[in-house]
Design a protein around this motif. Structure first.
Motif, PDB file in Angstrom:
ATOM      1  N   PRO A  76      53.330  37.545  51.113  1.00  0.00           N
ATOM      2  CA  PRO A  76      53.136  36.456  52.077  1.00  0.00           C
ATOM      3  C   PRO A  76      53.083  35.118  51.351  1.00  0.00           C
ATOM      4  N   LEU A  77      53.874  34.166  51.825  1.00  0.00           N
ATOM      5  CA  LEU A  77      54.025  32.882  51.142  1.00  0.00           C
ATOM      6  C   LEU A  77      53.868  31.746  52.148  1.00  0.00           C
ATOM      7  N   THR A  78      52.736  31.066  52.105  1.00  0.00           N
ATOM      8  CA  THR A  78      52.461  29.987  53.055  1.00  0.00           C
ATOM      9  C   THR A  78      53.404  28.822  52.789  1.00  0.00           C
ATOM     10  N   ARG A  79      54.218  28.474  53.790  1.00  0.00           N
ATOM     11  CA  ARG A  79      55.226  27.432  53.621  1.00  0.00           C
ATOM     12  C   ARG A  79      54.953  26.181  54.463  1.00  0.00           C
ATOM     13  N   CYS A  80      54.064  26.298  55.465  1.00  0.00           N
ATOM     14  CA  CYS A  80      53.692  25.128  56.281  1.00  0.00           C
ATOM     15  C   CYS A  80      54.903  24.472  56.928  1.00  0.00           C
ATOM     16  N   MET A  81      55.768  25.304  57.538  1.00  0.00           N
ATOM     17  CA  MET A  81      57.017  24.796  58.108  1.00  0.00           C
ATOM     18  C   MET A  81      57.174  25.140  59.584  1.00  0.00           C
ATOM     19  N   ALA A  82      56.086  25.493  60.278  1.00  0.00           N
ATOM     20  CA  ALA A  82      56.176  25.767  61.711  1.00  0.00           C
ATOM     21  C   ALA A  82      56.425  24.472  62.474  1.00  0.00           C
ATOM     22  N   GLY A  83      56.979  24.617  63.678  1.00  0.00           N
ATOM     23  CA  GLY A  83      57.281  23.468  64.500  1.00  0.00           C
ATOM     24  C   GLY A  83      56.113  23.082  65.394  1.00  0.00           C
ATOM     25  N   PRO A  84      56.345  22.179  66.351  1.00  0.00           N
ATOM     26  CA  PRO A  84      55.294  21.792  67.293  1.00  0.00           C
ATOM     27  C   PRO A  84      54.704  23.009  67.998  1.00  0.00           C
ATOM     28  N   GLY A  85      53.389  22.973  68.209  1.00  0.00           N
ATOM     29  CA  GLY A  85      52.713  24.119  68.798  1.00  0.00           C
ATOM     30  C   GLY A  85      52.580  25.278  67.842  1.00  0.00           C
ATOM     31  N   LEU A  86      52.827  25.038  66.538  1.00  0.00           N
ATOM     32  CA  LEU A  86      52.782  26.072  65.500  1.00  0.00           C
ATOM     33  C   LEU A  86      53.720  27.228  65.831  1.00  0.00           C
ATOM     34  N   VAL A  87      54.889  26.861  66.371  1.00  0.00           N
ATOM     35  CA  VAL A  87      55.908  27.830  66.772  1.00  0.00           C
ATOM     36  C   VAL A  87      56.915  28.008  65.635  1.00  0.00           C
ATOM     37  N   PRO A  88      57.247  29.252  65.274  1.00  0.00           N
ATOM     38  CA  PRO A  88      58.294  29.472  64.268  1.00  0.00           C
ATOM     39  C   PRO A  88      59.622  28.854  64.694  1.00  0.00           C
ATOM     40  N   THR A  89      60.396  28.450  63.715  1.00  0.00           N
ATOM     41  CA  THR A  89      61.633  27.716  63.960  1.00  0.00           C
ATOM     42  C   THR A  89      62.864  28.550  63.603  1.00  0.00           C
ATOM     43  N   GLU A  90      64.020  28.053  64.020  1.00  0.00           N
ATOM     44  CA  GLU A  90      65.289  28.679  63.640  1.00  0.00           C
ATOM     45  C   GLU A  90      65.454  28.674  62.126  1.00  0.00           C
ATOM     46  N   GLN A  91      64.986  27.620  61.487  1.00  0.00           N
ATOM     47  CA  GLN A  91      65.063  27.534  60.031  1.00  0.00           C
ATOM     48  C   GLN A  91      64.259  28.656  59.377  1.00  0.00           C
ATOM     49  N   MET A  92      63.103  28.961  59.938  1.00  0.00           N
ATOM     50  CA  MET A  92      62.295  30.071  59.414  1.00  0.00           C
ATOM     51  C   MET A  92      63.008  31.399  59.612  1.00  0.00           C
ATOM     52  N   ARG A 102      44.219  32.640  66.143  1.00  0.00           N
ATOM     53  CA  ARG A 102      43.746  31.776  67.230  1.00  0.00           C
ATOM     54  C   ARG A 102      43.577  30.374  66.653  1.00  0.00           C
ATOM     55  N   PRO A 103      43.456  29.350  67.478  1.00  0.00           N
ATOM     56  CA  PRO A 103      43.497  27.977  66.963  1.00  0.00           C
ATOM     57  C   PRO A 103      42.483  27.655  65.878  1.00  0.00           C
ATOM     58  N   ASP A 104      41.239  28.148  65.979  1.00  0.00           N
ATOM     59  CA  ASP A 104      40.250  27.772  64.973  1.00  0.00           C
ATOM     60  C   ASP A 104      40.413  28.542  63.667  1.00  0.00           C
ATOM     61  N   GLY A 105      41.446  29.345  63.569  1.00  0.00           N
ATOM     62  CA  GLY A 105      41.752  30.038  62.323  1.00  0.00           C
ATOM     63  C   GLY A 105      42.610  29.244  61.375  1.00  0.00           C
ATOM     64  N   GLN A 106      43.025  28.045  61.777  1.00  0.00           N
ATOM     65  CA  GLN A 106      43.966  27.255  60.972  1.00  0.00           C
ATOM     66  C   GLN A 106      43.253  26.508  59.852  1.00  0.00           C
ATOM     67  N   GLY A 107      43.864  26.506  58.665  1.00  0.00           N
ATOM     68  CA  GLY A 107      43.285  25.796  57.535  1.00  0.00           C
ATOM     69  C   GLY A 107      44.275  24.988  56.741  1.00  0.00           C
ATOM     70  N   TYR A 108      45.541  25.008  57.147  1.00  0.00           N
ATOM     71  CA  TYR A 108      46.596  24.267  56.463  1.00  0.00           C
ATOM     72  C   TYR A 108      47.502  23.673  57.539  1.00  0.00           C
ATOM     73  N   PRO A 109      48.237  22.615  57.231  1.00  0.00           N
ATOM     74  CA  PRO A 109      49.103  22.023  58.254  1.00  0.00           C
ATOM     75  C   PRO A 109      50.321  22.901  58.551  1.00  0.00           C
ATOM     76  N   ASN A 110      50.707  22.922  59.824  1.00  0.00           N
ATOM     77  CA  ASN A 110      51.979  23.528  60.243  1.00  0.00           C
ATOM     78  C   ASN A 110      52.116  24.997  59.866  1.00  0.00           C
ATOM     79  N   THR A 111      51.008  25.736  59.936  1.00  0.00           N
ATOM     80  CA  THR A 111      51.092  27.183  59.733  1.00  0.00           C
ATOM     81  C   THR A 111      51.285  27.844  61.100  1.00  0.00           C
ATOM     82  N   PRO A 112      52.151  28.843  61.189  1.00  0.00           N
ATOM     83  CA  PRO A 112      52.474  29.419  62.503  1.00  0.00           C
ATOM     84  C   PRO A 112      51.335  30.241  63.073  1.00  0.00           C
ATOM     85  N   GLY A 113      51.353  30.385  64.405  1.00  0.00           N
ATOM     86  CA  GLY A 113      50.367  31.200  65.090  1.00  0.00           C
ATOM     87  C   GLY A 113      51.003  32.395  65.761  1.00  0.00           C
ATOM     88  N   LEU A 114      50.130  33.260  66.305  1.00  0.00           N
ATOM     89  CA  LEU A 114      50.575  34.427  67.058  1.00  0.00           C
ATOM     90  C   LEU A 114      49.653  34.634  68.260  1.00  0.00           C
TER      91      LEU A 114
END
Length: 345
Positions: free
Chosen positions: A24-40, A61-73
């Motif tokens: 697992p490699l944190t890349r901080c490249m999710a889009g608005p709403g922490l949604v995965p992108t076509e680029q990902m 869940r939202p309060d689990g975030q600790g870095y910018p632009n990390t995707p959610g589920l």
């Protein structure tokens, strides 16, 4: 080296094309709403020849975030975004697990405008990576009711992962994040059913494993662990008894694998009698994933010596989307550089 390229059967549900995993490699490249992108989706698809891809850590869940632009589920929009990723990987014949994540005390209200929650009210010193202006805050200790809700949220995130097309999930119980915070004395000062003794300190991790396994089947569940505190936590000799107990309990459960969480497996820990990977091998009976600065050659030697069964590759896979092909042909690898984090290649 041939062993690394042979199919590997985890269980009746999963056989991998080879013994390589993508760490697992944190890349901080999710889009608005922490949604995965076509680029990902394209990024993961280019690495689909790896036996099993573990996604970047994905918040439950939202309060689990600790870095910018990390995707959610946790939202339908995120699930739909991940479907593009899993479909792209499967179209290339690959397999992919979602790594489920809550950072606990390593979060910040900047990300979610809510309290920071953790096992105990002990702050981690320092600032948020990639956002150095944000200083870590003293978290509020979780109530038992909130712990039970977190367990359900992990299970729901796992169900969301299956809906999104993932082949399974890896529970992030390592590297000083929420589950790991329960497992170490430096971050868990509780005196209730979730603290003070090895049984109680292991309870949250085991309840998360059980809830997810009940929802999607244990054969599709991996678990990452850091028995040696090396990042975001201070080590404590008493932690050994916690992991001794935890691993005994895991031996009685169905899991796809246990995955060591460490950046460099040459590190040794007095209270583990050496390397964390060797400690896990001695105490866990199931499939074990090694990681931590291994080359294909050193991983092959370790597997031959029965130190672990599969190897997870991290930074070399950022620098070399064609890592497997280069290793097969004995071609030189492109060296990793931090500048590569700026884009998904």
């Amino acid at each position: 080296m041939d062993t690394l390229f042979q199919p590997y059967r985890l269980n009746g549900a999963l056989t991998l094309a080879n013994r390589f995993m993508m760490a697992p490699l944190t890349r901080c490249m999710a889009g608005p709403g922490l949604v995965p992108t076509e680029q990902m989706a394209a990024y993961y698809a280019r690495r689909a020849d790896i036996g099993l891809i573990i996604s970047e850590a994905t918040i439950i869940r939202p309060d689990g975030q600790g870095y910018p632009n990390t995707p959610g589920l946790y939202s339908q929009e995120q699930i739909e975004g991940w479907k593009k990723v899993t479909q792209a990987v499967h179209a290339k014949g690959g397999k992919i697990f979602a790594q489920l994540w809550h950072v606990g005390r390593l979060s910040h209200p900047f990300f979610h405008q809510a309290e920071v929650l953790a096992p105990s009210a002990i702050a981690h010193e320092g600032t948020v990576p990639r956002m150095r202006e944000l200083v870590y805050q003293v978290p509020r200790a979780l109530t038992v009711a909130e712990i039970l809700q977190l367990i359900e949220d992990y299970a729901q995130a796992a169900a969301n992962a299956i809906e999104a097309g993932f082949d399974g999930v890896e529970i992030h119980g390592a590297n000083g994040y929420l589950i790991d915070q329960f497992l170490h004395h430096a971050s868990n000062l509780r005196d209730d059913a979730y603290g003070a003794t090895p049984e109680n300190m292991s309870r949250f991790a085991l309840e998360v494993v059980d809830a997810i396994s009940a929802r999607i089947g244990g054969e599709r569940v991996g678990l990452r662990l850091s028995p040696g505190a090396y990042v975001h936590l201070a080590g404590d000799a008493r932690d050994r008894a916690v992991f001794d107990y935890l691993l005994i309990q895991l031996n009685g459960r169905t899991l796809a694998y246990v995955h060591l969480g460490i950046f460099d497996d040459s590190l040794t820990f007095d209270y583990l009698d050496g390397r964390a990977s060797d400690y896990l091998r001695a105490h866990y009976d199931g499939h074990l994933v090694g990681v931590g600065n291994y080359t294909a050659e050193s991983a092959a030697d370790a597997i031959k010596a029965d130190r672990f069964d599969l190897v997870a590759i991290g930074r070399p896979l950022i620098a070399n989307p064609d890592y497997l092909a280069k290793v097969k042909k004995a071609e030189p690898l492109v060296p990793y550089a931090d500048a590569m984090l700026a884009e998904l290649v």
